[in-house]
Design an enzyme around this catalytic site. Structure first.
Site, PDB file in Angstrom:
ATOM      1  N   CYS A  85       7.505  73.403 -88.916  1.00  0.00           N
ATOM      2  CA  CYS A  85       8.388  73.510 -89.420  1.00  0.00           C
ATOM      3  C   CYS A  85       9.378  72.111 -89.229  1.00  0.00           C
ATOM      4  CB  CYS A  85       9.283  74.855 -89.658  1.00  0.00           C
ATOM      5  SG  CYS A  85       8.516  75.990 -88.999  1.00  0.00           S
TER       6      CYS A  85
ATOM      7  N   HIS B 134      16.211  74.252 -91.638  1.00  0.00           N
ATOM      8  CA  HIS B 134      14.969  75.020 -92.057  1.00  0.00           C
ATOM      9  C   HIS B 134      15.028  76.450 -92.627  1.00  0.00           C
ATOM     10  CE1 HIS B 134      10.598  75.660 -91.663  1.00  0.00           C
ATOM     11  NE2 HIS B 134      11.206  76.675 -90.914  1.00  0.00           N
TER      12      HIS B 134
ATOM     13  N   ASN C  50       9.847  80.655 -96.173  1.00  0.00           N
ATOM     14  CA  ASN C  50       9.296  79.644 -94.942  1.00  0.00           C
ATOM     15  C   ASN C  50       7.921  78.900 -95.823  1.00  0.00           C
ATOM     16  OD1 ASN C  50       8.931  78.227 -92.775  1.00  0.00           O
ATOM     17  ND2 ASN C  50       8.930  79.599 -91.282  1.00  0.00           N
TER      18      ASN C  50
END
Ligand code: UT7
Length: 336
Positions: free
Chosen positions: A122, A263, A293
């Protein structure tokens, strides 16, 4: 007299254009209720996610990356053929080799570009940004195209409610150019890694440790595995620290930041960080309700959406901050 080798003078670098691409197919929490023992109420209250996008069959990470790249190039007014460096951040490459960036180079016609991937989960888009910033700033390349792209739906166990409700597909991109006459620049960046925690979040199968050999499934599956609660704690601490470090490295304080783009893994993580930073929640960009996500793509997509929605104006200072498998973390402050 210094005995250090002379450091080449570095020129500031700016984000000249952004783009993103999300697959058409929307998968809602209610659909997941049909597949696993979960509920819209659990997913929404524990994560903030309401739906995610799923790439269609035959639509790979490179295709999404290329579409996001075309949009970023278009906005920057740079032709693909003039791009000199392409870095794709992904943990879901089309193939283990060659790099997804090689496919993107062909698909968009950036035939003169050097192209490779970074694997930092990520945090990958911000890792790519830092590599590209220094490469362009030092004059090794005249420009760079950085992309975060993921087809996580191909690496999720759709029978595991612990993970399948969390992830989605998509891509985001940015074009970096030297900042010769003002007009914004990347002010600072910090990166970090803790390989001791690698087991907390990984895709155990499909690599050389556990290969997928002809005719046999790998001994461990090639799907995401996560110790969610542990990762959660690390995420809050690491992102708060990374945010503070990048702000300090830019010579700023939190009051100088106009927008935070974090994020997009879990709304509770974002809330915890924003509270610890003592920052106004209204100035935090959130789109995880729509996309879940998307790992390396998340910050890149959010940056593009914030830009296109007019939430990023010339002179604004934006803090980007991310955290992921590795463990890895990263942050950057951009003056737009
Ligand atoms: O992007 C890279 C970084 N990733 C992250 O930052 C993710 C970090 N972790 C998280 O976001 C959260 O830990 C999760 C969203 C993954 C899980 O939330 P949690 O509040 O930490 O839940 P938990 O894992 O502690 O599980 C609580 C309960 C468990 O049941 P018991 O043992 O209490 O009976 C789970 O089995 O919730 C259960 N559970 C579910 N229930 C319904 C886990 N997944 C689900 C589900 N639906 N999908």
């Amino acid at each position: 007299m210094s005995l250090e080798p002379e450091t080449p003078r570095s020129c500031p670098v700016r984000v000249a254009g952004t783009g993103s691409y999300l697959p058409e197919r929307v998968m809602t929490n209610h659909e997941l209720e049909e597949a696993v023992d979960t509920s819209d109420e659990w997913i929404t209250s524990r994560t903030g996610i309401r739906e995610r996008r799923i790439a269609k069959e035959g639509e790979f990470t490179s295709h999404m990356a290329s579409e996001a790249a075309r949009r970023a190039l278009d906005q920057a007014g740079v032709a693909a053929i003039d791009i000199e460096l392409i870095i794709v951040a992904t943990i879901t490459p089309d193939t283990l080799t060659p790099a997804t960036a090689c496919y993107v180079q062909q698909q968009i016609g950036a035939f003169k570009a050097v192209a490779f991937d970074v694997s930092a989960a990520c945090s990958g888009f911000l890792y790519a940004m830092e590599l590209a910033r220094h490469s362009v700033g030092a004059g090794a390349f005249r420009n760079a195209l950085i992309i975060g792209a993921e087809k996580l739906s191909a690496f999720v166990d759709w029978n595991d409610r612990n993970t399948c409700v969390l992830f989605g597909d998509g891509a985001g991109a940015a074009v970096l150019l030297p900042s010769t006459n003002g007009g914004g620049r990347i002010l600072s960046s910090t990166l970090g890694t803790d390989g001791a925690q690698a087991e907390l979040l990984n895709i155990p199968g499909g690599g050389s440790a556990c290969p997928a050999l002809p005719g046999a499934a790998p001994a461990r599956p090639a799907v995401l595995s996560m110790q969610g609660r542990e990762v959660f704690k690390h995420a809050v601490n690491a992102m708060r620290q990374a945010a503070n470090d990048a702000i300090a490295a830019a010579g700023l304080g939190i009051a100088d930041i106009d927008l935070i783009i974090p994020h997009q893994a879990n709304l509770r993580i974002i809330d915890a960080i924003v509270e610890r930073l003592d920052f106004n929640r209204e100035n935090v960009f959130i789109n995880l309700d729509k996309y879940g996500n998307t790992s390396a793509a998340a910050v890149a997509i959010a940056l593009d959406e914030a830009h296109r929605e007019g939430r990023v104006k010339p002179g604004d200072r934006i803090l980007l901050v991310a955290f992921g498998a590795g463990l890895t973390w990263a942050s950057a402050v951009i003056e737009w």
